[in-house]
Design an enzyme around this catalytic site. Sequence first.
Site, PDB file in Angstrom:
ATOM      1  N   ALA A 138     -24.522  -4.515  22.254  1.00  0.00           N
ATOM      2  CA  ALA A 138     -25.091  -4.642  23.349  1.00  0.00           C
ATOM      3  C   ALA A 138     -24.292  -4.097  24.710  1.00  0.00           C
ATOM      4  CB  ALA A 138     -25.424  -6.247  23.759  1.00  0.00           C
ATOM      5  N   LEU A 139     -23.983  -2.936  24.517  1.00  0.00           N
ATOM      6  CA  LEU A 139     -22.926  -1.972  25.312  1.00  0.00           C
ATOM      7  C   LEU A 139     -23.437  -1.875  26.688  1.00  0.00           C
ATOM      8  CD1 LEU A 139     -21.642   0.561  22.586  1.00  0.00           C
ATOM      9  CD2 LEU A 139     -20.936  -2.017  22.885  1.00  0.00           C
ATOM     10  N   HIS A 140     -22.340  -1.832  27.530  1.00  0.00           N
ATOM     11  CA  HIS A 140     -22.669  -1.531  29.168  1.00  0.00           C
ATOM     12  C   HIS A 140     -21.571  -0.877  29.536  1.00  0.00           C
ATOM     13  CE1 HIS A 140     -19.636  -4.722  29.665  1.00  0.00           C
ATOM     14  NE2 HIS A 140     -20.375  -5.543  29.005  1.00  0.00           N
ATOM     15  N   HIS A 177     -18.068  -1.569  28.562  1.00  0.00           N
ATOM     16  CA  HIS A 177     -17.564  -1.182  27.279  1.00  0.00           C
ATOM     17  C   HIS A 177     -17.170   0.390  27.047  1.00  0.00           C
ATOM     18  CE1 HIS A 177     -20.291  -4.794  25.852  1.00  0.00           C
ATOM     19  NE2 HIS A 177     -18.948  -4.971  25.372  1.00  0.00           N
ATOM     20  N   SER A 219     -22.254  -8.747  28.271  1.00  0.00           N
ATOM     21  CA  SER A 219     -23.592  -8.753  27.570  1.00  0.00           C
ATOM     22  C   SER A 219     -24.419  -9.915  27.860  1.00  0.00           C
ATOM     23  CB  SER A 219     -23.311  -8.699  26.193  1.00  0.00           C
ATOM     24  OG  SER A 219     -22.574  -7.330  25.911  1.00  0.00           O
TER      25      SER A 219
END
Length: 283
Positions: free
Chosen positions: A36-38, A41, A191
């Site tokens: 659930a990368l943003h 990250h 996330s």
Amino acid sequence: MSRPPVVARTLPALRRALAELRKRNASVALVPTMGALHDGHLSLVRLAKRRADKVVVSVFVNPTQFAPHEDFGSYPRTFKADASKLAGENVDLIWNPDVKVMYPDGFASKIATEGPAVAGLEDRFRPHFFGGVTTVVGKLFIQCRPDVAIFGSKDFQQLRVVTRMAADLDLGVKVIGAPTVRERDGLAMSSRNVYLSAEERAVAPTLYRAMKEVAKRIKAGKSIESSLTAGAELITEAGFVLDYLEARHAETLAPIKSPNQGPIRLLVAAKLGKTRLIDNIAV
């Protein structure tokens, strides 16, 4: 032009991929994630690229750090989008095992930590948490044998726990903490922010604002106790259920009563609706 990373899902495939990466004595950085990368990250990935020749990102939602009542089943899983983002950052390898690979039938061992893991912060509200974190991170370090590993500072107690574990167990990994990445209004990227309703999202930056107010009061000479009380009032008046707002020694996480006892880290955890948020800042 971005290129797709190699994706390994079994230990033999991981070992082959790592052997290829390490040709010509290349150094390796690991960025452990639960997906659930943003942008937070991706900032870790960019730091990893500056600290090593090759970058491995693990994407694994670790069941052992979730209590039965927590959100393991609903935790966002977005591997296709994650892989696309990592390709855009020219990551070399994605380690994406399933639960059976990480915890095969008969798995019966775990890492138990003390020190910063029993500081009375997250461990007080999630007593299962650090046993799960240290076991999976220990496995990731052993599997990937990185030279450096990059962790965000938002999970500050976790950063201290993992750093202590790597040193105590002689794992040969330098753990590097990266600054927390924030939205424009100050909310720490997470996330779990996707769980917030529009109304809750508008309120969520109160945690950061309250910590900044506490830090401002302490720097102005107010007592730590009265400054924390004022910050807690701001948080609860905004509608949060506060788990803790604490001033701790930035290295040991020991409680601090006065600024001359060492560098101070403010740490907070609170629930807003069904979403639990954590954050921290230096004073």
